[in-house]
Design an enzyme around this catalytic site. Structure first.
Site, short mmCIF file in Angstrom:
data_model
loop_
_atom_site.label_atom_id
_atom_site.label_comp_id
_atom_site.label_asym_id
_atom_site.label_seq_id
_atom_site.Cartn_x
_atom_site.Cartn_y
_atom_site.Cartn_z
N HIS A 119 0.81 -1.23 0.00
CA HIS A 119 0.00 0.00 0.00
C HIS A 119 0.83 1.27 0.00
O HIS A 119 0.34 2.34 0.36
CB HIS A 119 -0.96 0.00 1.22
CG HIS A 119 -1.93 -1.12 1.16
ND1 HIS A 119 -2.54 -1.64 2.29
CD2 HIS A 119 -2.40 -1.86 0.13
CE1 HIS A 119 -3.34 -2.63 1.94
NE2 HIS A 119 -3.27 -2.79 0.64
N CYS A 150 3.51 19.63 -13.54
CA CYS A 150 2.52 19.38 -14.62
C CYS A 150 1.18 20.00 -14.25
O CYS A 150 0.22 19.95 -15.00
CB CYS A 150 2.36 17.88 -14.85
SG CYS A 150 1.26 17.07 -13.63
N ASN A 213 -2.36 -12.53 16.19
CA ASN A 213 -3.21 -11.34 16.21
C ASN A 213 -3.83 -11.17 17.60
O ASN A 213 -4.04 -12.15 18.32
CB ASN A 213 -4.31 -11.46 15.15
CG ASN A 213 -4.82 -10.09 14.73
OD1 ASN A 213 -4.08 -9.26 14.22
ND2 ASN A 213 -6.11 -9.85 14.99
C1 BV8 Z 1 -8.66 -2.39 -4.81
C2 BV8 Z 1 -2.94 2.81 2.60
C3 BV8 Z 1 -9.64 -2.57 -6.83
C4 BV8 Z 1 -3.53 4.15 2.83
C5 BV8 Z 1 -4.78 1.21 2.79
C6 BV8 Z 1 -16.56 -1.98 -1.39
C7 BV8 Z 1 -16.42 -0.66 -1.79
C8 BV8 Z 1 -15.18 -0.14 -2.18
C9 BV8 Z 1 -14.05 -0.94 -2.22
C10 BV8 Z 1 -14.21 -2.25 -1.81
C11 BV8 Z 1 -15.43 -2.78 -1.41
N1 BV8 Z 1 -15.24 -4.09 -1.09
C12 BV8 Z 1 -13.95 -4.40 -1.27
C13 BV8 Z 1 -13.33 -3.30 -1.72
C14 BV8 Z 1 -11.94 -3.22 -2.06
C15 BV8 Z 1 -11.21 -2.48 -0.96
C16 BV8 Z 1 -11.42 -3.18 0.37
O1 BV8 Z 1 -10.86 -4.23 0.59
N2 BV8 Z 1 -12.25 -2.57 1.24
C17 BV8 Z 1 -12.48 -3.17 2.54
C18 BV8 Z 1 -12.70 -2.07 3.59
C19 BV8 Z 1 -13.69 -4.09 2.44
N3 BV8 Z 1 -9.83 -2.58 -1.34
C20 BV8 Z 1 -9.32 -1.63 -2.12
O2 BV8 Z 1 -9.93 -0.65 -2.48
C21 BV8 Z 1 -7.92 -1.88 -2.63
N4 BV8 Z 1 -7.87 -1.67 -4.03
O3 BV8 Z 1 -9.34 -3.28 -4.44
O4 BV8 Z 1 -8.63 -1.97 -6.07
C22 BV8 Z 1 -9.49 -2.17 -8.19
C23 BV8 Z 1 -9.61 -3.17 -9.15
C24 BV8 Z 1 -9.53 -2.80 -10.45
C25 BV8 Z 1 -9.34 -1.46 -10.79
C26 BV8 Z 1 -9.20 -0.48 -9.81
C27 BV8 Z 1 -9.28 -0.83 -8.49
C28 BV8 Z 1 -6.96 -0.90 -1.98
C29 BV8 Z 1 -6.87 -1.19 -0.51
C30 BV8 Z 1 -5.72 -0.38 0.09
C31 BV8 Z 1 -6.28 0.74 0.91
N5 BV8 Z 1 -5.16 1.44 1.57
N6 BV8 Z 1 -3.72 1.81 3.35
C32 BV8 Z 1 -3.22 4.68 4.20
O5 BV8 Z 1 -2.71 3.92 5.05
O6 BV8 Z 1 -3.51 5.85 4.42
S1 BV8 Z 1 -5.61 0.07 3.68
C33 BV8 Z 1 -5.22 0.29 5.31
O7 BV8 Z 1 -6.24 -0.35 6.02
C34 BV8 Z 1 -3.97 -0.41 5.73
O8 BV8 Z 1 -2.94 -0.31 4.79
C35 BV8 Z 1 -4.42 -1.82 5.94
O9 BV8 Z 1 -4.30 -2.56 4.77
C36 BV8 Z 1 -5.87 -1.62 6.25
C37 BV8 Z 1 -6.10 -1.84 7.71
O10 BV8 Z 1 -6.05 -3.17 7.88
P1 BV8 Z 1 -5.10 -3.78 9.01
O11 BV8 Z 1 -3.69 -3.53 8.64
O12 BV8 Z 1 -5.56 -5.16 9.18
O13 BV8 Z 1 -5.38 -2.92 10.29
P2 BV8 Z 1 -6.65 -3.05 11.24
O14 BV8 Z 1 -6.65 -1.87 12.13
O15 BV8 Z 1 -7.84 -3.34 10.38
O16 BV8 Z 1 -6.37 -4.37 12.09
C38 BV8 Z 1 -5.29 -4.40 12.99
C39 BV8 Z 1 -5.34 -5.77 13.64
O17 BV8 Z 1 -4.21 -5.87 14.50
C40 BV8 Z 1 -6.57 -5.97 14.50
O18 BV8 Z 1 -7.15 -7.22 14.20
C41 BV8 Z 1 -6.03 -5.95 15.93
O19 BV8 Z 1 -6.71 -6.87 16.77
C42 BV8 Z 1 -4.62 -6.39 15.74
N7 BV8 Z 1 -3.68 -5.88 16.72
C43 BV8 Z 1 -3.69 -4.68 17.36
N8 BV8 Z 1 -2.61 -4.59 18.17
C44 BV8 Z 1 -1.90 -5.74 18.01
C45 BV8 Z 1 -2.57 -6.56 17.09
N9 BV8 Z 1 -2.12 -7.77 16.72
C46 BV8 Z 1 -0.96 -8.20 17.28
N10 BV8 Z 1 -0.26 -7.46 18.18
C47 BV8 Z 1 -0.70 -6.24 18.56
N11 BV8 Z 1 0.01 -5.53 19.47
ZN ZN Z 2 2.60 15.74 -12.36
#
Ligand code: BV8
Ligand code: ZN
Length: 248
Positions: A119, A150, A213
């Site tokens: 990402h 640009c 996790n």
């Molecule tokens: C794509 C960068 C397609 C930015 C990020 C409906 C509508 C619209 C879109 C979608 C949809 N359904 C599906 C989608 C696709 C969408 C998606 O998956 N949405 C989800 C919400 C359902 N995905 C996308 O849009 C991706 N692109 O699909 O393109 C496409 C195809 C063709 C043509 C064009 C396009 C792009 C996804 C990337 C988004 N960018 N980040 C930024 O950071 O600012 S995502 C961002 O959120 C992070 O990078 C990460 O990936 C995500 C968060 O997830 P986690 O890392 O798991 O974090 P989270 O807080 O959720 O969980 C943390 C876990 O850790 C918890 O479980 C917790 O219990 C645990 N934890 C906490 N502390 C600890 C621990 N574990 C161990 N030890 C600890 N101490």
């Molecule tokens: Zn540019």
């Protein structure tokens, strides 16, 4: 000391190719807010709203403010024992790939080498239009949001919801997952696609799937073993067991 099954112990000993997927949870103990925890909200906005093209186009100032807020945190934190454990683990296997969803750069900082940043990287900027990297300093206090030569708007070099992931990273990550004999999913809620399909692809390819996790996720029932707890505490213990097996 962490108790692990005989089966996991054997896999640790014999695995040739290993891949790890990390999410925001591995950086939580460094002080970086996760997305879905209570810190997942920022000024009542959800990450999905701010980390999106629509969000940026409709309110670039607000989205820039959020990124500057996160950059200031990331510039002030350090890797934690979970990051260092993965950097050490990389040296203990012939073939090791680290796939991260995180944009904080902490894996590189802690010494991991073979990394795919799915990402992007929050500390880098690029032009929205032509994609050219924008390397000038952006003063967070100025409230200015520069434009590229640009004329395009400059934005953080991260992948927003609805955007494609970098081709090299996604292809490399899928390839590593499909040929892994051992796959770890660490600190991720396993909800965001396509990253969340990596552990499934690994499992379908015959990998032994291990989850580390803090809370159960959709992967927990699929994993061959699941450690519920802090990655900064669990991963170093897994590495200690691995080292004893490698020596033994
Ligand atoms: C794509 C960068 C397609 C930015 C990020 C409906 C509508 C619209 C879109 C979608 C949809 N359904 C599906 C989608 C696709 C969408 C998606 O998956 N949405 C989800 C919400 C359902 N995905 C996308 O849009 C991706 N692109 O699909 O393109 C496409 C195809 C063709 C043509 C064009 C396009 C792009 C996804 C990337 C988004 N960018 N980040 C930024 O950071 O600012 S995502 C961002 O959120 C992070 O990078 C990460 O990936 C995500 C968060 O997830 P986690 O890392 O798991 O974090 P989270 O807080 O959720 O969980 C943390 C876990 O850790 C918890 O479980 C917790 O219990 C645990 N934890 C906490 N502390 C600890 C621990 N574990 C161990 N030890 C600890 N101490
Ligand atoms: Zn540019």
């Amino acid at each position: 000391m962490l108790e692990i099954t005989k089966e996991f112990r054997n896999v640790l000993k014999s695995a040739g190719s290993v891949a790890v997927l990390t999410g925001a949870g591995i950086s939580a103990e460094s002080g970086v807010p996760t997305f879905r925890g209570e810190e997942g909200l920022w000024k009542k906005f959800r990450a999905e709203e701010l980390a999106s093209v629509d969000g940026f186009m409709s309110n670039p100032e607000l989205v820039w403010e959020w990124y500057m807020f996160r950059r200031n945190i990331i510039n002030s934190v350090s890797p934690n024992p979970g990051h260092y454990a993965l950097a050490e683990m990389e040296k203990l296997f012939d073939n090791f790939t680290l796939i991260t969803q995180n944009v904080d750069g902490l894996h590189k900082l802690s010494g991991s080498e073979n990394i795919f940043e799915l990402h992007g990287n929050i500390l880098k900027n690029k032009c929205f239009e032509c994609g050219k990297p924008y390397t000038e300093e952006i003063d967070p206090e100025s409230g200015e949001h520069p434009n590229c030569e640009c004329g395009g708007k400059v934005r953080p070099d991260v992948v927003w919801f609805g955007e494609m992931l970098p081709e090299a990273a996604i292809n490399g990550a899928f390839e590593a997952a499909s040929r892994a004999e051992l796959f770890f999913s660490v600190g991720t809620s396993a909800l965001v696609q396509p990253a969340a399909s990596m552990p499934i692809i690994a499992k379908q390819g015959g990998a032994y799937l291990v989850e580390v996790n803090l809370e159960p996720t959709p992967l927990t029932d699929v994993a061959d073993c699941s450690f519920l707890g802090k990655s900064g505490e669990i991963l170093p213990q897994i590495v200690e067991i691995l080292k004893s097996e490698k020596v033994g």
